[in-house]
Design a protein around this motif. Sequence first.
Motif, short mmCIF file in Angstrom:
data_model
loop_
_atom_site.label_atom_id
_atom_site.label_comp_id
_atom_site.label_asym_id
_atom_site.label_seq_id
_atom_site.Cartn_x
_atom_site.Cartn_y
_atom_site.Cartn_z
N GLU A 2 33.34 8.84 25.44
CA GLU A 2 32.74 9.08 26.71
C GLU A 2 33.61 8.72 27.77
OE1 GLU A 2 30.95 4.61 27.29
OE2 GLU A 2 30.06 6.09 26.19
N THR A 3 33.43 9.29 28.94
CA THR A 3 34.21 9.13 30.09
C THR A 3 33.80 9.34 31.37
OG1 THR A 3 36.43 10.29 30.91
CG2 THR A 3 34.84 11.52 29.86
N ASP A 4 34.09 8.39 32.40
CA ASP A 4 33.79 8.55 33.67
C ASP A 4 34.56 9.78 34.36
OD1 ASP A 4 31.93 6.65 33.67
OD2 ASP A 4 33.72 5.09 33.74
N VAL A 5 33.71 10.65 34.82
CA VAL A 5 34.31 11.97 35.68
C VAL A 5 34.07 11.83 36.91
CG1 VAL A 5 34.34 14.47 35.27
CG2 VAL A 5 33.94 13.12 33.35
N GLU A 6 35.18 12.06 37.85
CA GLU A 6 34.92 12.20 39.23
C GLU A 6 35.35 13.53 39.64
OE1 GLU A 6 36.66 9.21 41.55
OE2 GLU A 6 35.88 7.73 40.37
N LEU A 7 34.42 14.52 40.04
CA LEU A 7 34.75 15.64 40.43
C LEU A 7 34.60 16.25 41.86
CD1 LEU A 7 32.18 16.99 37.66
CD2 LEU A 7 34.74 16.80 37.48
N PRO A 8 35.91 16.75 42.27
CA PRO A 8 36.06 17.13 43.57
C PRO A 8 35.20 18.31 44.31
CG PRO A 8 37.79 17.77 42.56
CD PRO A 8 36.94 17.25 41.37
N ALA A 9 34.79 19.21 43.38
CA ALA A 9 34.03 20.42 43.63
C ALA A 9 32.53 20.37 43.04
CB ALA A 9 35.11 21.54 43.27
N GLU A 10 31.97 21.39 43.54
CA GLU A 10 30.54 21.60 43.07
C GLU A 10 30.59 21.92 41.50
OE1 GLU A 10 26.22 23.94 43.98
OE2 GLU A 10 28.10 23.86 45.55
N ILE A 11 31.52 22.86 41.12
CA ILE A 11 31.75 23.22 39.69
C ILE A 11 33.09 22.67 39.28
CG2 ILE A 11 31.58 24.90 37.92
CD1 ILE A 11 29.55 26.29 39.81
N SER A 12 33.34 22.02 38.23
CA SER A 12 34.69 21.67 38.02
C SER A 12 34.81 21.75 36.36
CB SER A 12 34.95 20.45 38.53
OG SER A 12 35.06 20.27 39.96
N GLU A 13 36.06 21.38 35.99
CA GLU A 13 36.33 21.39 34.42
C GLU A 13 37.30 20.02 34.23
OE1 GLU A 13 36.27 25.78 32.78
OE2 GLU A 13 38.09 24.85 33.00
N PHE A 14 37.13 19.58 33.13
CA PHE A 14 37.79 18.52 32.68
C PHE A 14 38.19 18.72 31.11
CE2 PHE A 14 33.92 16.45 31.59
CZ PHE A 14 34.25 15.87 30.29
N VAL A 15 39.38 18.32 30.48
CA VAL A 15 39.71 18.63 29.09
C VAL A 15 39.61 17.36 28.40
CG1 VAL A 15 41.75 19.03 28.01
CG2 VAL A 15 41.30 20.28 29.97
N TRP A 16 39.11 17.69 27.11
CA TRP A 16 38.64 16.64 26.04
C TRP A 16 39.77 17.06 24.87
CZ3 TRP A 16 33.03 15.14 26.29
CH2 TRP A 16 32.85 13.86 25.88
N LYS A 17 40.53 16.22 24.45
CA LYS A 17 41.29 16.47 23.28
C LYS A 17 40.78 15.96 22.07
CE LYS A 17 45.73 16.87 25.85
NZ LYS A 17 47.37 16.56 25.76
N TRP A 18 40.64 16.76 21.04
CA TRP A 18 40.39 16.26 19.81
C TRP A 18 41.36 16.61 18.84
CZ3 TRP A 18 34.31 17.71 18.93
CH2 TRP A 18 33.74 16.83 20.04
N THR A 19 41.44 16.00 17.78
CA THR A 19 42.40 16.25 16.54
C THR A 19 41.37 16.08 15.31
OG1 THR A 19 44.08 15.21 17.73
CG2 THR A 19 44.41 15.54 15.18
N ALA A 20 41.39 17.10 14.37
CA ALA A 20 40.57 17.14 13.22
C ALA A 20 41.43 16.87 12.13
CB ALA A 20 39.96 18.51 13.11
N HIS A 21 41.14 15.95 11.26
CA HIS A 21 41.63 15.60 9.95
C HIS A 21 40.99 16.27 8.73
CE1 HIS A 21 44.28 13.12 12.38
NE2 HIS A 21 43.03 12.43 12.94
N ARG A 22 40.10 17.01 9.00
CA ARG A 22 39.36 17.78 7.65
C ARG A 22 38.88 19.22 8.12
NH1 ARG A 22 34.85 13.89 5.36
NH2 ARG A 22 33.68 14.71 7.15
N ARG A 23 39.22 20.15 7.05
CA ARG A 23 38.75 21.15 7.35
C ARG A 23 37.11 21.48 7.33
NH1 ARG A 23 38.40 24.33 3.53
NH2 ARG A 23 39.15 22.84 2.00
N GLY A 24 36.56 22.53 7.93
CA GLY A 24 35.12 22.77 7.81
C GLY A 24 34.78 23.10 9.12
N LEU A 25 33.24 23.21 8.98
CA LEU A 25 32.35 23.47 10.25
C LEU A 25 31.72 22.09 10.76
CD1 LEU A 25 31.11 25.99 12.10
CD2 LEU A 25 29.34 25.88 10.29
#
Length: 438
Positions: free
Chosen positions: A109-132
């Motif tokens: 979870e993260t606190d997001v402060e957005l300067p515009a009405e529509i904005s994006e932020f990046v979440w970094k994930w690392t998978a350690h197991r194959r699959g769906l």
Amino acid sequence: MRGGEKGLVIPSSRMIWVVAVVGFPAATVAALSPGARLASAVCLILLAVVIAADALIRDRALRRIRVELPGLVRMFKDRSAEIRVRVSNATRVRIGVVVPEGIQADFEETDVELPAEISEFVWKWTAHRRGLYRVDAVYLEARSPWGMWQVRRKDAAAMEVRVYPNLRRDDDLKALRQGVGGVHALRQIGRGREFEKLREYLPGDGFDEIHWKATARRGRPITKVFQVERTQEVYVIIDRSRLSGRAVGEETTLERTISAALIVGAAAEKRGDLFGLAAFSDQVDAFVRARNGKAHYAACRDAIYQLHPKGVTPDFDEIATFLRLRLRRRALLLFLTSLDDPVLAENFARAMKLLSQRHLVLAGMLRPGSARRLFEGDQVESAEDVYRDLAGHIAWKRLKELEAVLARQGVRLSVIDPANFSSALIGVYDAVKQRQLL
């Protein structure tokens, strides 16, 4: 992203401070000073009204806020990936998701402060197991309009995460480079097997090259001309039964075989062949008919990335029958399996008798750690080491005997060290191409 549940509330830090600074002193004064009770009561009533009114209008805090997760995320095992999250109509909001087991995120979870009405932020994930994996909800939290409450809401989501094998390990990367490079240096031996045309007989042509029917019709010797087959069908058949769950270093046997299958597929694509896949256990679990192209390679990868070891005995008769019925054209069939169990080895040899009459069948397996010739390797320091080496020698001898049995049926068995499994399979495939065995 669809609208979620009605906002739930919990006291905010601002409410706690206001109650501590205003509410408790007013209540204390009312208790200790009868003359100030009316003023204290009015103060407490006003405080309660503010808190209650803020609770009534709490839905304004998250009313227009929308969070959009990507519908499909493709990742590779043990490699980080960026997930772009789009947020609309928010200036400050806390966003969280339940990260699936097997995937590690920088934060949940993260606190997001957005300067515009529509904005994006990046979440970094690392998978350690194959699959769906699937993420079906996103959680939002923001302050109520007057800041007395923290308002929470759960929104429905539909994000699918596909984790593919990582082909960037040292052995796999080396084999991949070997598979896609040096193709033009491969010299093929022989005259070819595919009929091209008829021509007049020339001195030096063999009797086996004469087309006797055409010779009879024309009244003079006619010779058959053959060409080297440029496009052949290559299938890798993956065994995902109980022995595929054995550990090989930090991975399982199945993990190695899936990576090797995709590398062989890349090599076949580069060499102009058609590549297909099959996977089986006690039944046929996956089948992709041989084709070529990037889209087809992606389809092969999608067909096997969810495979995991299955605690059953492999049914070699079932997969052999399936392939005999499905494959009309002669093809190279590369079985990636484990045959150090004598019962399984006998079943495999029996199932391959008919299959090897139509197709070129190869088998590749990871060498068991104990299977080696007597006293080869580590120094013997105790009687326990002697018994260990004797057991390993018996296992090695059984595999050599199995090689001889399969060779009489036209099936070649390759027992390969785990350190160079993928690159050794590329070498076996190139040898078949060079000698035109297919």
